[in-house]
Design a protein around this motif. Structure first.
Motif, mmCIF file in Angstrom:
data_model
loop_
_atom_site.group_PDB
_atom_site.id
_atom_site.type_symbol
_atom_site.label_atom_id
_atom_site.label_comp_id
_atom_site.label_asym_id
_atom_site.label_seq_id
_atom_site.Cartn_x
_atom_site.Cartn_y
_atom_site.Cartn_z
ATOM 1 N N UNK A 277 2.608 13.984 -9.818
ATOM 2 C CA UNK A 277 3.520 15.128 -9.909
ATOM 3 C C UNK A 277 4.098 15.235 -11.312
ATOM 4 N N UNK A 278 4.435 14.124 -11.909
ATOM 5 C CA UNK A 278 4.950 14.136 -13.281
ATOM 6 C C UNK A 278 3.901 14.669 -14.252
ATOM 7 N N UNK A 279 2.656 14.241 -14.093
ATOM 8 C CA UNK A 279 1.591 14.731 -14.969
ATOM 9 C C UNK A 279 1.300 16.212 -14.738
ATOM 10 N N UNK A 280 1.427 16.659 -13.503
ATOM 11 C CA UNK A 280 1.144 18.066 -13.223
ATOM 12 C C UNK A 280 2.244 18.978 -13.770
ATOM 13 N N UNK B 50 3.943 5.614 -5.612
ATOM 14 C CA UNK B 50 3.881 5.614 -7.075
ATOM 15 C C UNK B 50 2.832 6.599 -7.575
ATOM 16 N N UNK B 51 1.669 6.622 -6.924
ATOM 17 C CA UNK B 51 0.605 7.533 -7.335
ATOM 18 C C UNK B 51 1.038 8.984 -7.211
ATOM 19 N N UNK B 52 1.703 9.323 -6.121
ATOM 20 C CA UNK B 52 2.155 10.703 -5.907
ATOM 21 C C UNK B 52 3.185 11.110 -6.956
ATOM 22 N N UNK C 37 0.811 -1.221 0.000
ATOM 23 C CA UNK C 37 0.000 0.000 0.000
ATOM 24 C C UNK C 37 0.846 1.275 0.000
ATOM 25 N N UNK C 38 1.870 1.421 0.864
ATOM 26 C CA UNK C 38 2.728 2.616 0.753
ATOM 27 C C UNK C 38 3.437 2.718 -0.588
ATOM 28 N N UNK C 39 3.797 1.567 -1.173
ATOM 29 C CA UNK C 39 4.439 1.587 -2.478
ATOM 30 C C UNK C 39 3.497 2.144 -3.537
ATOM 31 N N UNK C 40 2.232 1.731 -3.524
ATOM 32 C CA UNK C 40 1.255 2.240 -4.480
ATOM 33 C C UNK C 40 0.975 3.723 -4.257
ATOM 34 N N UNK C 41 0.942 4.135 -2.996
ATOM 35 C CA UNK C 41 0.720 5.552 -2.711
ATOM 36 C C UNK C 41 1.890 6.402 -3.196
#
Length: 261
Positions: free
Chosen positions: A193-196, A187-189, A181-185
């Motif tokens: 950030x890359x998309x933003x 990755x999501x962040x 779960x922390x790994x997925x979080x």
């Protein structure tokens, strides 16, 4: 002699006309670097995997919570047996947990394949640095769940008592959740950030920093001391792939400017 004169004159005039056209094209207005960078930013395609990672994280949490409820109420027989019989039927509670574990593993496998596809597209567009940054993170959930499956098989093969086996099973599920779960979080962040930021490809960033910074280093397209040959070949291959995409973009920009004028 007289017949050759007009022919030579016509050939010379046509050569002069073609040369003048080429000179007019060369002397024409050049496309500024800002226009090219803005065009690249408009061509930027965001990676849609944060939504997939959020759904997968939610399903993982729901599965672990339901597994704990099934283990406590149905396997350890601390709840009402009639409710478990009505919900699960003739299927045992530990079997339901194992079947759910397989379904979660399949979802993680599909998620990893989807992430690999989108990150490979980003790599082909020149984002090698981001691709390498997320290389280990995107495969970690699948590695964790696969290791959990191995431990689960060992526990089931050991044929322990019902209570010990259930507690071991819940412990494996808890460790998986605490690691994946922390790994997925994370990755999501990072992807959000890359998309933003919508950054330019790595080559464009290095060229921009090299043009506007005196102390900047040159682009790493050749062999450097301390770098492996595989890394150099990989960078060169990614650079060639990016230049192909970049040439397509430049051709589109040139056609648009030609149509406007």
């Amino acid at each position: 002699m007289d017949s050759k004169g007009p022919a030579l004159y016509a050939a010379g005039s046509s050569a002069d006309m073609s040369r003048s056209e080429e000179e007019s094209l060369v002397d024409g207005p050049l496309i500024s670097a800002d226009a090219l960078h803005s065009a690249i930013r408009r061509e930027f395609q965001a990676i849609p995997t944060p939504c997939h990672a959020g759904v997968l994280s939610l399903l993982h949490v729901v599965y672990v919570v339901l597994s704990v409820c099934v283990a406590v109420l149905c396997v350890l027989e601390l709840g009402q047996q009639e409710v478990c019989m009505n919900i699960l039927g003739n299927v045992q509670g530990d079997s339901v947990i194992v079947f759910g574990k397989v379904c979660v593993w399949v979802l993680v496998l599909l998620f990893t394949g989807c992430v690999q596809h989108h990150h490979s597209q980003a790599r082909s567009k020149g984002y090698l640095r981001f691709y390498r940054q997320m290389q280990g993170v995107k495969h970690l959930p699948l590695t964790v769940h696969s290791a959990g499956n191995v431990l689960l098989l060992v526990v089931l093969a050991a044929r322990l008592s019902q209570a010990v086996q259930t507690y071991m099973l819940l412990s494996i599920l808890a460790v998986e959740l605490l690691v994946a779960l922390p790994c997925l979080l994370y990755y999501t962040v990072q992807v959000m950030r890359f998309n933003r930021e919508r950054p330019a490809p790595d080559v464009s960033q290095e060229e921009h920093s090299h043009n506007y910074s005196i102390t900047s280093l040159p682009t790493e397209t050749g062999f450097r001391e301390g770098s492996s040959l595989e890394e150099v070949v990989e960078k060169q291959a990614d650079l060639i792939e990016y230049l192909k995409q970049h040439n397509i973009l430049l051709s589109k920009r040139l056609l648009n400017l030609t149509a406007q004028h």
